[in-house]
Design an enzyme around this catalytic site. Structure first.
Site: not given
Ligand code: NAD
Length: 265
Positions: A20, A154, A167, A200
């Protein structure tokens, strides 16, 4: 005589190297921002790929390695970002976060997993937001510059999942963080928006195995019967960051295909 264009405002996207955050970075670059990407990886191939693709829309992009749970490092990274770009700091997108892995029943969650999740998703995000907000308040706002903070929470901010307790707790508290900063910064013309993605398709959801969600979609439990894409979230963040919704702050924007609609049947 040729007048140079004004410097582009700077947006910081945490977790901007993939999923995202990566999609958000690309959308914001297209909206006219320069980009500071903050993530865990050591500079190398994945950062280079991201950085070379971003300036296609005319702006600049730089990468900063930071674990957001390392709160002592926040101010230093923000100083580097302020130094490296000519334009003003305008937007922070708090996107970095970790999922609850392995999935663990709420009766079995241990303190170590709990602390790690909260250290990143809540504590790290809170203090980075605080450091960024202080900087905005210290800098006079340039005329016409829209400044905002976006917090990616989320559906777990409201809908519980008994296998993802840390979470859910972190994301619901983060929703409060968004409202706290929104209330504090509103009179300074700084908007704070919460964005709540649903299911997502990213590495994060793939790491849990997507069968359950595929099944949910087939059963019609997601009103719009499909997975969301990182682009779906990025489109909403782009509108919020561009200042096109100037009389809103501190409220959640669900990007969840209708999962926000509580149904009786
Ligand atoms: P992802 O795991 O694909 O990407 C997360 C990114 O954050 C990665 O590049 C990772 O290296 C970075 N990251 C993780 N921990 C970190 C830290 N301590 N410091 C710096 N960077 C860090 O996840 P995503 O699905 O792209 O999710 C992005 C955001 O959206 C998150 O906050 C997640 O909780 C939220 N979200 C995702 C979904 C989903 O369905 N994918 C749904 C609701 C919310």
């Amino acid at each position: 005589m040729h007048t140079p264009p004004p410097p582009r405002p700077v947006a910081i996207v945490t977790g901007g190297l993939r999923g995202i955050g990566h999609a958000i970075a690309h959308r914001l670059a297209a909206e006219g921002f320069d980009l500071a990407l903050v993530d865990l990886d050591a500079p190398g191939n994945s950062t280079d790929d991201t950085l070379t693709s971003l300036p296609a829309s005319g702006g600049r992009a730089r990468y900063y390695q930071l674990d957001i749970s390392d709160i002592q490092a926040h101010d230093g990274v923000l100083s580097y970002i302020a130094r490296d770009f000519t334009g003003p700091l305008a937007c922070l997108v708090n996107n970095a976060g970790i999922a609850s892995r392995p999935l663990t029943d709420v009766l079995e969650v241990d303190a170590k997993a709990f602390d790690r999740s909260l250290a990143i998703n809540l504590r790290g995000t809170f203090f980075l937001t605080q450091a960024f907000a202080r900087r905005l308040l210290d800098a006079p706002a340039a005329p016409g510059l829209h400044r905002c903070i976006v917090v990616i929470t989320s559906i777990a901010a409201e809908l519980v999942s008994v296998e993802r307790a840390p979470y859910c707790i972190g994301k619901s508290a983060l929703s409060t963080v968004a409202r706290l900063f929104a209330a504090r910064l509103a009179a300074h013309g700084i908007q704070v928006h919460e964005v709540r993605p649903g299911f997502i398709q990213t590495d994060m959801t793939a790491s849990a195995g997507s069968n359950v969600i595929d099944q949910w979609i087939r059963e019609g439990r997601v009103p719009m019967p499909r997975w969301g894409t990182p682009q779906d979230v990025a489109d909403v963040v782009a509108v919020l960051a561009s200042g096109k919704m100037p009389y809103t702050t501190g409220q959640p924007f669900w990007v969840a295909g209708g999962l926000n609609i509580a149904r009786a049947t």
